[in-house]
Design an enzyme around this catalytic site. Structure first.
Site, PDB file in Angstrom:
ATOM      1  N   LYS A  81       3.089 -15.475  -2.397  1.00 38.33           N
ATOM      2  CA  LYS A  81       3.931 -15.068  -1.261  1.00 38.33           C
ATOM      3  C   LYS A  81       3.717 -16.299  -0.175  1.00 38.33           C
ATOM      4  O   LYS A  81       4.036 -17.301  -0.599  1.00 38.33           O
ATOM      5  CB  LYS A  81       2.815 -13.851  -0.659  1.00 38.33           C
ATOM      6  N   HIS A  89      11.518  -7.757  -3.851  1.00 37.27           N
ATOM      7  CA  HIS A  89      10.003  -7.475  -3.214  1.00 37.27           C
ATOM      8  C   HIS A  89      10.206  -6.457  -2.041  1.00 37.27           C
ATOM      9  O   HIS A  89      11.060  -6.706  -1.330  1.00 37.27           O
ATOM     10  CB  HIS A  89       9.371  -8.778  -3.089  1.00 37.27           C
ATOM     11  N   GLY A 127      -1.433  -5.044  -0.953  1.00 38.68           N
ATOM     12  CA  GLY A 127      -2.384  -5.545  -0.037  1.00 38.68           C
ATOM     13  C   GLY A 127      -3.123  -4.660   0.613  1.00 38.68           C
ATOM     14  O   GLY A 127      -3.819  -4.857   1.559  1.00 38.68           O
TER      15      GLY A 127
HETATM   16  P1  13P Z   1      -1.409  -7.320  -3.823  1.00 33.37           P
HETATM   17  O1  13P Z   1      -1.668  -7.666  -5.347  1.00 33.37           O
HETATM   18  O2  13P Z   1      -2.057  -8.356  -2.934  1.00 33.37           O
HETATM   19  O3  13P Z   1      -1.469  -5.807  -3.653  1.00 33.37           O
HETATM   20  O4  13P Z   1       0.283  -7.589  -4.003  1.00 33.37           O
HETATM   21  C1  13P Z   1       1.125  -7.144  -4.710  1.00 33.37           C
HETATM   22  C2  13P Z   1       2.388  -7.694  -4.560  1.00 33.37           C
HETATM   23  O5  13P Z   1       3.169  -7.520  -3.640  1.00 33.37           O
HETATM   24  C3  13P Z   1       2.823  -8.514  -5.606  1.00 33.37           C
HETATM   25  O6  13P Z   1       4.215  -8.746  -5.492  1.00 33.37           O
END
Ligand code: 13P
Length: 251
Positions: free
Chosen positions: A11, A96, A173
């Site tokens: 990210k 995404h 998240g």
């Molecule tokens: P998290 O593993 O931080 O929940 O994020 C997942 C994600 O969006 C991967 O693309």
């Protein structure tokens, strides 16, 4: 048969120096203790050209987190699939939920992005998944079926080149993970849609990753499900010990 894959999505985290250090540390850890699955790290655009030469490409694939829906030209601030591929990257995350919700990416825009990625020999990791209200209304199957429209216009040959990631938005998240049973149910449903469209062989060969608060403590149970072929990892991909803990779920 399909591949097991653990892919990291960094990210908008890590500056260039931090990203290089993370990639080096992961590379060293995986050279010392070889993974039993494919491993991919998807990084911000500016990291790609620096990260691709420092990882062992036999062990770690590198990808972008997005690419433009246009070939080239006057699109200030955009980065094309061709530019991504020219860094040596082999993958690109597309669709995404953060791109869909914050940047207005639609089924049609994503269809263009997938086609451009494939035209540049990038493997799209195409993300689908429902928000909490949709899950509460038991609409998750309808939602993912509609999102798959972006990739269901591909030929069977091209569809065979993509990777899917089911990421329930309510689990991203948040620390809330889909249960292994919830993941298995919807992954099996997604695979049944692929079988209907392209036949059983294409469906059996498609890797479908789970994403959303995946961690070393829950990865093994999730990946043990027959239709869960690995994970797309956010937060836990930013620390080598956590990411490797997830990779080791395949050992
Ligand atoms: P998290 O593993 O931080 O929940 O994020 C997942 C994600 O969006 C991967 O693309």
């Amino acid at each position: 048969m399909r591949k097991n894959i653990v892919a990291g999505n960094w990210k908008m985290n890590k500056n260039l120096q931090e990203g290089i250090a993370l990639a080096k540390e992961l590379n060293e850890a995986l050279i010392a203790d070889k993974p039993n699955c494919d491993v991919v790290i998807c990084t911000p655009f500016i990291h790609l050209a620096s990260v691709t030469p420092i990882v062992d490409s036999a062990i770690i694939g590198v990808g972008a987190e997005n690419c433009a829906d246009k070939v080239s030209g006057a699109y200030t601030g955009e980065v094309s699939a061709e530019m991504v591929a020219s860094t040596g990257a082999q993958y690109v995350i597309l669709g995404h939920s953060e791109r869909r919700s914050y940047y207005g990416e639609t089924v049609e825009i994503l269809e263009e992005k997938v086609k451009l990625a494939l035209a540049n020999n990038l493997t799209p990791i195409f993300c689908i998944g429902e928000v909490l209200e949709e899950r509460q209304a038991e609409k998750q199957n309808e939602v993912v079926a509609a999102q798959l429209a972006s990739v269901f216009t591909l030929s069977a040959e091209d569809f065979g080149k993509i990777v899917l990631a089911y990421e329930p938005v309510w689990a991203i998240g948040t620390g809330l993970t889909a249960t292994p049973e919830q993941a298995q149910d919807i992954h099996a449903y997604i695979r049944s849609l692929i079988a209907e469209k392209y036949g059983q062989e294409v469906a059996d060969n498609c890797s479908i990753l789970y994403g959303g608060s995946c961690k070393p403590s829950n990865a093994k149970e999730l990946f043990a499900k027959p239709d869960v072929d690995g994970g797309l990892i956010g937060g836990a991909a930013l620390k080598v010990s956590d990411f490797k803990g997830i990779i080791d779920a395949f050992k």
